[in-house]
Scaffold this motif. Sequence first.
Motif, PDB file in Angstrom:
ATOM      1  N   LEU A 460     -32.154  -3.034 -22.523  1.00  0.00           N
ATOM      2  CA  LEU A 460     -30.722  -3.232 -22.320  1.00  0.00           C
ATOM      3  C   LEU A 460     -30.190  -4.302 -23.267  1.00  0.00           C
ATOM      4  O   LEU A 460     -29.118  -4.149 -23.865  1.00  0.00           O
ATOM      5  CB  LEU A 460     -30.468  -3.623 -20.862  1.00  0.00           C
ATOM      6  CG  LEU A 460     -29.040  -3.516 -20.325  1.00  0.00           C
ATOM      7  CD1 LEU A 460     -28.451  -2.150 -20.596  1.00  0.00           C
ATOM      8  CD2 LEU A 460     -29.028  -3.813 -18.827  1.00  0.00           C
ATOM      9  N   ASN A 461     -30.934  -5.385 -23.424  1.00  0.00           N
ATOM     10  CA  ASN A 461     -30.524  -6.434 -24.362  1.00  0.00           C
ATOM     11  C   ASN A 461     -30.471  -5.901 -25.794  1.00  0.00           C
ATOM     12  O   ASN A 461     -29.573  -6.247 -26.573  1.00  0.00           O
ATOM     13  CB  ASN A 461     -31.485  -7.622 -24.283  1.00  0.00           C
ATOM     14  CG  ASN A 461     -31.305  -8.421 -23.003  1.00  0.00           C
ATOM     15  OD1 ASN A 461     -30.330  -8.229 -22.267  1.00  0.00           O
ATOM     16  ND2 ASN A 461     -32.236  -9.313 -22.704  1.00  0.00           N
ATOM     17  N   ALA A 462     -31.444  -5.044 -26.141  1.00  0.00           N
ATOM     18  CA  ALA A 462     -31.443  -4.451 -27.481  1.00  0.00           C
ATOM     19  C   ALA A 462     -30.232  -3.535 -27.666  1.00  0.00           C
ATOM     20  O   ALA A 462     -29.643  -3.462 -28.757  1.00  0.00           O
ATOM     21  CB  ALA A 462     -32.739  -3.667 -27.704  1.00  0.00           C
ATOM     22  N   PHE A 463     -29.842  -2.830 -26.602  1.00  0.00           N
ATOM     23  CA  PHE A 463     -28.676  -1.938 -26.658  1.00  0.00           C
ATOM     24  C   PHE A 463     -27.406  -2.751 -26.860  1.00  0.00           C
ATOM     25  O   PHE A 463     -26.520  -2.375 -27.637  1.00  0.00           O
ATOM     26  CB  PHE A 463     -28.607  -1.123 -25.368  1.00  0.00           C
ATOM     27  CG  PHE A 463     -27.653   0.034 -25.405  1.00  0.00           C
ATOM     28  CD1 PHE A 463     -27.548   0.836 -26.530  1.00  0.00           C
ATOM     29  CD2 PHE A 463     -26.857   0.324 -24.308  1.00  0.00           C
ATOM     30  CE1 PHE A 463     -26.668   1.917 -26.560  1.00  0.00           C
ATOM     31  CE2 PHE A 463     -25.970   1.391 -24.329  1.00  0.00           C
ATOM     32  CZ  PHE A 463     -25.880   2.182 -25.465  1.00  0.00           C
ATOM     33  N   THR A 514     -25.138 -18.126 -13.992  1.00  0.00           N
ATOM     34  CA  THR A 514     -26.555 -18.207 -14.378  1.00  0.00           C
ATOM     35  C   THR A 514     -26.893 -17.158 -15.417  1.00  0.00           C
ATOM     36  O   THR A 514     -27.563 -17.429 -16.426  1.00  0.00           O
ATOM     37  CB  THR A 514     -27.452 -18.019 -13.139  1.00  0.00           C
ATOM     38  OG1 THR A 514     -27.103 -18.993 -12.164  1.00  0.00           O
ATOM     39  CG2 THR A 514     -28.914 -18.152 -13.503  1.00  0.00           C
ATOM     40  N   TYR A 515     -26.420 -15.918 -15.179  1.00  0.00           N
ATOM     41  CA  TYR A 515     -26.802 -14.836 -16.080  1.00  0.00           C
ATOM     42  C   TYR A 515     -26.160 -14.991 -17.454  1.00  0.00           C
ATOM     43  O   TYR A 515     -26.751 -14.618 -18.474  1.00  0.00           O
ATOM     44  CB  TYR A 515     -26.431 -13.480 -15.479  1.00  0.00           C
ATOM     45  CG  TYR A 515     -26.986 -12.330 -16.289  1.00  0.00           C
ATOM     46  CD1 TYR A 515     -28.342 -12.266 -16.602  1.00  0.00           C
ATOM     47  CD2 TYR A 515     -26.153 -11.326 -16.765  1.00  0.00           C
ATOM     48  CE1 TYR A 515     -28.847 -11.230 -17.352  1.00  0.00           C
ATOM     49  CE2 TYR A 515     -26.654 -10.271 -17.515  1.00  0.00           C
ATOM     50  CZ  TYR A 515     -28.006 -10.232 -17.807  1.00  0.00           C
ATOM     51  OH  TYR A 515     -28.511  -9.204 -18.558  1.00  0.00           O
ATOM     52  N   ALA A 516     -24.958 -15.552 -17.524  1.00  0.00           N
ATOM     53  CA  ALA A 516     -24.329 -15.787 -18.824  1.00  0.00           C
ATOM     54  C   ALA A 516     -25.195 -16.716 -19.671  1.00  0.00           C
ATOM     55  O   ALA A 516     -25.370 -16.500 -20.889  1.00  0.00           O
ATOM     56  CB  ALA A 516     -22.938 -16.373 -18.639  1.00  0.00           C
ATOM     57  N   GLN A 520     -27.077 -15.639 -23.138  1.00  0.00           N
ATOM     58  CA  GLN A 520     -26.855 -16.366 -24.376  1.00  0.00           C
ATOM     59  C   GLN A 520     -28.172 -16.813 -24.993  1.00  0.00           C
ATOM     60  O   GLN A 520     -28.334 -16.783 -26.225  1.00  0.00           O
ATOM     61  CB  GLN A 520     -25.954 -17.574 -24.112  1.00  0.00           C
ATOM     62  CG  GLN A 520     -25.552 -18.339 -25.369  1.00  0.00           C
ATOM     63  CD  GLN A 520     -24.658 -17.535 -26.294  1.00  0.00           C
ATOM     64  OE1 GLN A 520     -23.457 -17.470 -26.118  1.00  0.00           O
ATOM     65  NE2 GLN A 520     -25.254 -16.894 -27.297  1.00  0.00           N
ATOM     66  N   GLU A 521     -29.133 -17.202 -24.142  1.00  0.00           N
ATOM     67  CA  GLU A 521     -30.448 -17.592 -24.648  1.00  0.00           C
ATOM     68  C   GLU A 521     -31.191 -16.390 -25.222  1.00  0.00           C
ATOM     69  O   GLU A 521     -31.883 -16.498 -26.243  1.00  0.00           O
ATOM     70  CB  GLU A 521     -31.267 -18.233 -23.526  1.00  0.00           C
ATOM     71  CG  GLU A 521     -30.738 -19.593 -23.086  1.00  0.00           C
ATOM     72  CD  GLU A 521     -31.472 -20.141 -21.872  1.00  0.00           C
ATOM     73  OE1 GLU A 521     -32.412 -19.459 -21.397  1.00  0.00           O
ATOM     74  OE2 GLU A 521     -31.105 -21.234 -21.388  1.00  0.00           O
ATOM     75  N   PRO A 524     -28.978 -15.196 -28.900  1.00  0.00           N
ATOM     76  CA  PRO A 524     -28.317 -16.397 -29.428  1.00  0.00           C
ATOM     77  C   PRO A 524     -27.339 -16.111 -30.562  1.00  0.00           C
ATOM     78  O   PRO A 524     -26.455 -16.918 -30.834  1.00  0.00           O
ATOM     79  CB  PRO A 524     -29.494 -17.252 -29.914  1.00  0.00           C
ATOM     80  CG  PRO A 524     -30.609 -16.283 -30.152  1.00  0.00           C
ATOM     81  CD  PRO A 524     -30.428 -15.204 -29.142  1.00  0.00           C
ATOM     82  N   GLU A 525     -27.496 -14.972 -31.227  1.00  0.00           N
ATOM     83  CA  GLU A 525     -26.611 -14.659 -32.355  1.00  0.00           C
ATOM     84  C   GLU A 525     -25.248 -14.117 -31.908  1.00  0.00           C
ATOM     85  O   GLU A 525     -24.333 -13.957 -32.725  1.00  0.00           O
ATOM     86  CB  GLU A 525     -27.279 -13.635 -33.283  1.00  0.00           C
ATOM     87  CG  GLU A 525     -27.376 -12.216 -32.738  1.00  0.00           C
ATOM     88  CD  GLU A 525     -28.557 -11.976 -31.797  1.00  0.00           C
ATOM     89  OE1 GLU A 525     -28.909 -10.808 -31.585  1.00  0.00           O
ATOM     90  OE2 GLU A 525     -29.126 -12.978 -31.281  1.00  0.00           O
ATOM     91  N   LEU A 526     -25.089 -13.836 -30.599  1.00  0.00           N
ATOM     92  CA  LEU A 526     -23.849 -13.279 -30.084  1.00  0.00           C
ATOM     93  C   LEU A 526     -23.021 -14.349 -29.370  1.00  0.00           C
ATOM     94  O   LEU A 526     -23.553 -15.357 -28.898  1.00  0.00           O
ATOM     95  CB  LEU A 526     -24.135 -12.131 -29.116  1.00  0.00           C
ATOM     96  CG  LEU A 526     -25.001 -10.983 -29.645  1.00  0.00           C
ATOM     97  CD1 LEU A 526     -25.093  -9.871 -28.610  1.00  0.00           C
ATOM     98  CD2 LEU A 526     -24.458 -10.451 -30.955  1.00  0.00           C
ATOM     99  N   SER A 527     -21.735 -14.095 -29.286  1.00  0.00           N
ATOM    100  CA  SER A 527     -20.837 -14.991 -28.549  1.00  0.00           C
ATOM    101  C   SER A 527     -20.701 -14.480 -27.117  1.00  0.00           C
ATOM    102  O   SER A 527     -20.165 -13.397 -26.890  1.00  0.00           O
ATOM    103  CB  SER A 527     -19.464 -15.028 -29.226  1.00  0.00           C
ATOM    104  OG  SER A 527     -18.545 -15.760 -28.441  1.00  0.00           O
TER     105      SER A 527
END
Length: 714
Positions: A460-463, A514-516, A520-521, A524-527
């Motif tokens: 999901l993070n990769a998507f 918490t999830y935000a 972000q961690e 890290p390259e995204l806002s």
Amino acid sequence: MAITRESPVTVLSGVGRVRAEHYAKMGILTLGDLLLHYPRAYENRGDVCLLSEARTDAKSAVILTVATEARCVRLRSHKSFLKFRAYDDSGSCEIVFFNQDYLRTVFPVGATFRFFGRVEREKNKYTMSSPAYEAWAEFASLPPLHPVYRMTEGIKPAQIAKDVAAALELLLASEEDPLPSELLERRSLCTLAFAERNIHRPTDTAALAAARRRLVYDEFFCFALGAALTCKREKALGAPPCTNSDISPLTRSLPYELTGAQRRAIEDIARDMASPVPMARILVGDVGCGKTVCAEAAMLIAVQNGRQAALMVPTEILARQHYKELSPFFESLGISCALLIGATTAAQKKRIKDALVCPEESLRLQVVIGTHALLSDGVEFAAPGIVITDEQHRFGARQRALLSEKNTHAHLLVMSATPIPRSLALVLYGDLDISRIDEMPPGRQRVDTFAVDESYRERLNAFIRRLVGEGGQVYVVCPAIEEREESEDELTLAEIALDGTAIKSRPPLKAALTYAKELQEALPELSVAFLHGKMKSAEKDAIMKKFSENEIQVLVSTTVIEVGVNVPNACLMIVENADRFGLSQLHQLRGRVGRGERKSYCVLVAGGEGSRVSGTSLARLNVMRTTYDGYRIAEEDLALRGPGDFLASGEGGTIRQSGGLSFRLADAGEDVTLLTDATLDARELLERDPTLESTPALRAHVREMFTVEAGLIS
């Protein structure tokens, strides 16, 4: 002077000016207000254990006998602590109270108490720091559930409990139960006196369930009565017939043709507005079905007939969005339009208020779009024509009634993006005529929907990374703002079953804050930013502005973004703990994406770490994966899980209903059987006694519980 529920809190012994001022900050001015200040939760002190059995990760109740004299130790910092030892059959415990020297004489050697608090254990030594305590006797039972009131500056919860107890004693002994005895018997309801005593100080879980059931019934019953009486009063006042229903200026300005459903809805509205009887209509339609155009037509009809139009929405974000979309059209026709929100400057607010009441028609403000600011003092209308509330499910009965009061003799249109099954619409909106938009505009793309579990987190993070890399943006919706604050030993009112037989479980809910940080961690390259309903309006507006301008790529939010937010570039909606939301709300959230040209997706993440998803939950999510019609989804939800979930929403850790009703205890989703019974009972009573003249106590109770100005029910 007789003491009643309208008596000020200062009639209570010990409540002086200072404490009354603290109560006023909580909205508590009278004894009636105080009794309606229900506990937020209950400590379960009845589950007593031995010291050796006490958990270290939650509070425990233990019965201990004092073994040593209480000794006060003073420190150089001018602070002190009081300590003594107490024991049971499994061991002894050192008990410490800080800066409470006055307790020195409370704990004589040999006396027994029920202590409630966290038991710390180090090897075989036990300690408790500042526990709650109650004198215990072998043959005198203590109540197992202890009320926990919301904290407020200047008043301790124990003082609130004491004042509530005093108010109960003053009022309940002589008060008549407002509900007819035949209703109490038919619906197996306890008396109001029993309910109010046991909601504040329950003798056991069964008594608390009975109390909640009675008070929930009261809220539904009084809402149904109040809504019907208010609607009857509004219709009796009459409204200006708006016979000029030519909306061709609007249709010519549109870059598309109206759908058949939109045309039918506008015809309903125009027919109602041409009558001297005030329109009372709800427009229900799926996200993106085009309700706003129907509202625009209604406002145009009002203005063409020399009247004014008001559109009230629940958030400043949505108000700004509507103003940006609608004002150019109105101004192109020479129709004045203004935005009135909390952030409007004082000078501009004065200009708007003056223009609304201007006696000269050519200088009068004709259309105003705003938030709850429209309800503020000084906002009046010279020639009210129509009042429209958008996203009806975010307003309670009081807001609708107050706006209607400012617009006496006006037509009323309310809108909701929650497609509601016909069977329940009659209960929820029985005082309103219903128009349904069941057709979507051509060209609206389908949002591919997937249901996954926690094992898909990396994919999901990769998507997310891929879609943002292609220029898209992402919503992530969490059901809670932050990690649950309540401890496991507390029960909330929402977790007490009405029949007293079960306590609802509380699965872990993903928290936005918490999830935000976690997201972000991980990316890290995204806002990444977060948004929730408890933020100040200016903060929310600033974040949404940055998101709409693509300065923020991933927005982690609670369901506050469900309401009308339009960012066409957003192409992915991720819903955490999706199995805990109602299907219709999931459908509304899905409608936040797929509004532009980008191919869009919705991913429903079920369960949480280490938790299993039930077969019923998987079946419900499969409906979302395969169905895109909001009305079919609502009917499926009704069939699969009953009426509770399609009304579910909320933030902050508790998922609650939002189906057009605003209550202290009742949940129109979870308590739907009681809602139906109460609504039917109210209608039956009004058929026999349309003005409640034969039941003056009930009439007064409706005024109090319906929370409208007394003049609204005459």
